[in-house]
Design an enzyme around this catalytic site. Structure first.
Site, PDB file in Angstrom:
ATOM      1  N   GLN A  42      17.687 -14.047  15.893  1.00 18.26           N
ATOM      2  CA  GLN A  42      18.822 -14.943  15.907  1.00 18.26           C
ATOM      3  C   GLN A  42      19.561 -15.009  17.287  1.00 18.26           C
ATOM      4  O   GLN A  42      20.501 -15.466  17.422  1.00 18.26           O
ATOM      5  CB  GLN A  42      19.948 -14.408  14.868  1.00 18.26           C
ATOM      6  CG  GLN A  42      19.436 -14.808  13.465  1.00 18.26           C
ATOM      7  CD  GLN A  42      20.384 -14.223  12.151  1.00 18.26           C
ATOM      8  OE1 GLN A  42      21.396 -13.665  12.704  1.00 18.26           O
ATOM      9  NE2 GLN A  42      20.259 -15.029  10.927  1.00 18.26           N
ATOM     10  N   ARG A  43      19.065 -14.235  18.319  1.00 16.92           N
ATOM     11  CA  ARG A  43      19.715 -14.209  19.687  1.00 16.92           C
ATOM     12  C   ARG A  43      18.959 -15.330  20.431  1.00 16.92           C
ATOM     13  O   ARG A  43      19.525 -15.903  20.965  1.00 16.92           O
ATOM     14  CB  ARG A  43      19.239 -12.752  20.082  1.00 16.92           C
ATOM     15  CG  ARG A  43      19.892 -12.640  21.345  1.00 16.92           C
ATOM     16  CD  ARG A  43      19.712 -11.137  22.242  1.00 16.92           C
ATOM     17  NE  ARG A  43      20.449 -11.046  23.393  1.00 16.92           N
ATOM     18  CZ  ARG A  43      20.119  -9.980  24.428  1.00 16.92           C
ATOM     19  NH1 ARG A  43      19.426  -9.053  23.913  1.00 16.92           N
ATOM     20  NH2 ARG A  43      20.827  -9.930  25.376  1.00 16.92           N
TER      21      ARG A  43
ATOM     22  N   SER B 125      -3.568  11.043   2.205  1.00 17.69           N
ATOM     23  CA  SER B 125      -3.481  10.941   3.856  1.00 17.69           C
ATOM     24  C   SER B 125      -4.872  10.437   4.313  1.00 17.69           C
ATOM     25  O   SER B 125      -4.573   9.560   5.252  1.00 17.69           O
ATOM     26  CB  SER B 125      -3.414  12.431   4.300  1.00 17.69           C
ATOM     27  OG  SER B 125      -4.435  13.229   4.149  1.00 17.69           O
TER      28      SER B 125
ATOM     29  N   ARG C 241      -1.124   4.153   2.362  1.00 21.10           N
ATOM     30  CA  ARG C 241      -0.310   5.183   1.435  1.00 21.10           C
ATOM     31  C   ARG C 241       1.120   4.855   1.713  1.00 21.10           C
ATOM     32  O   ARG C 241       1.839   4.879   0.494  1.00 21.10           O
ATOM     33  CB  ARG C 241      -0.460   6.480   2.439  1.00 21.10           C
ATOM     34  CG  ARG C 241       0.187   7.767   1.802  1.00 21.10           C
ATOM     35  CD  ARG C 241       0.180   8.949   2.595  1.00 21.10           C
ATOM     36  NE  ARG C 241       0.575  10.080   2.046  1.00 21.10           N
ATOM     37  CZ  ARG C 241       0.474  11.469   2.511  1.00 21.10           C
ATOM     38  NH1 ARG C 241       0.177  11.538   3.722  1.00 21.10           N
ATOM     39  NH2 ARG C 241       0.725  12.431   1.797  1.00 21.10           N
TER      40      ARG C 241
ATOM     41  N   ARG D 122      10.753   3.299   6.807  1.00 22.05           N
ATOM     42  CA  ARG D 122      10.505   3.833   8.462  1.00 22.05           C
ATOM     43  C   ARG D 122       9.218   3.657   8.858  1.00 22.05           C
ATOM     44  O   ARG D 122       8.922   3.437   9.924  1.00 22.05           O
ATOM     45  CB  ARG D 122      11.162   4.983   8.473  1.00 22.05           C
ATOM     46  CG  ARG D 122      12.280   5.317   8.113  1.00 22.05           C
ATOM     47  CD  ARG D 122      13.757   4.589   8.505  1.00 22.05           C
ATOM     48  NE  ARG D 122      14.874   4.632   7.970  1.00 22.05           N
ATOM     49  CZ  ARG D 122      15.786   5.734   8.099  1.00 22.05           C
ATOM     50  NH1 ARG D 122      15.437   6.587   8.794  1.00 22.05           N
ATOM     51  NH2 ARG D 122      16.951   5.600   7.320  1.00 22.05           N
TER      52      ARG D 122
ATOM     53  N   ARG E 212       9.706  -0.682  -4.979  1.00 19.89           N
ATOM     54  CA  ARG E 212      10.250  -2.071  -4.845  1.00 19.89           C
ATOM     55  C   ARG E 212       9.786  -2.812  -5.843  1.00 19.89           C
ATOM     56  O   ARG E 212      10.171  -3.983  -6.081  1.00 19.89           O
ATOM     57  CB  ARG E 212       9.981  -2.582  -3.397  1.00 19.89           C
ATOM     58  CG  ARG E 212      10.882  -1.884  -2.238  1.00 19.89           C
ATOM     59  CD  ARG E 212      12.313  -1.848  -2.344  1.00 19.89           C
ATOM     60  NE  ARG E 212      12.997  -1.261  -1.434  1.00 19.89           N
ATOM     61  CZ  ARG E 212      14.128  -0.875  -0.978  1.00 19.89           C
ATOM     62  NH1 ARG E 212      14.839  -1.779  -2.206  1.00 19.89           N
ATOM     63  NH2 ARG E 212      14.769  -0.659   0.110  1.00 19.89           N
TER      64      ARG E 212
END
Length: 213
Positions: A76-77, A41, A149, A67, A158
């Protein structure tokens, strides 16, 4: 693919935090003690902001599963790709040879034609619906911020050989940048096999990676 670390982290903040926890005279020893015991932490006090360019929307879908991060992504809008869009060619398709690469490129060109048709037909503000025909291969760029962290957790997943090739390549580049900027926090970072037995169990690839990236 291009990965750029945009800020200059300060690991001393993490050491000061660890020193406070243990009322230690040497905050760096306190930090080492905390990390060795898995008490991470204290390293949340450092954040790392990356500019990531030339990756696919397929990668983006995987990346946003993490998250505890902040993302700013090319829209892309509001950004249009009239006349053609940049895209990623998967390595396995490149390995098939030039004939198959050309076939893939022709498919991307056809999608660009469809996109332009809808863009013209829908008119002003049409990009938000024309984008529905764009493929996962379409390139994007983004800025992402994670604390140290969460980055260590991200790398454990990954940088693994079992991770999808594109996000693994990105993670390896990120880890290299992190080690250059804050080696103390990332000396043993990487896939789970860097620190011990593979956590994948029966799904283990059998080819442990080292943490030199």
């Amino acid at each position: 693919m291009k990965v750029t670390l945009m800020n200059k982290p300060n690991p001393e903040l993490c050491a000061i935090g660890a020193g406070l926890c243990y009322d230690a005279k040497d905050p760096w020893k306190a930090l080492a003690h905390a990390m060795a015991g898995g008490h991470e932490s204290v390293i949340e006090h450092n954040t790392f902001t990356f500019l990531i360019e030339g990756v696919s929307r397929a990668l983006l879908a995987q990346l946003t599963r993490h998250r505890i991060a902040s993302f700013s992504v090319q829209s892309q809008r509001y950004v249009t790709f009239a006349g053609g869009f940049p895209y990623v060619i998967p390595k396995r398709i490149r390995e098939l040879g030039q004939e198959d690469v050309k076939r893939y490129e022709n498919q991307m060109a056809q999608m660009a034609v469809w996109y332009d048709e809808w863009l013209n037909k829908l008119g002003k503000d049409g990009a938000e619906d024309a984008r529905f025909v764009l493929p996962n291969a379409c390139e994007t760029k983004l800025m992402m911020t994670m604390n140290a962290r969460e980055l260590r957790h991200f790398f454990s997943l990954r940088c693994c050989n079992r991770a999808q090739w594109e996000i693994r390549e990105m993670a390896d580049k990120m880890l290299h940048e992190c080690k250059e900027a804050a080696y103390t926090l990332f000396a043993d970072a990487g896939p789970g096999c860097v620190r011990g037995a593979c956590p994948e169990g029966k799904k283990c690839c059998g080819k442990p990676r080292n943490n030199e990236v």
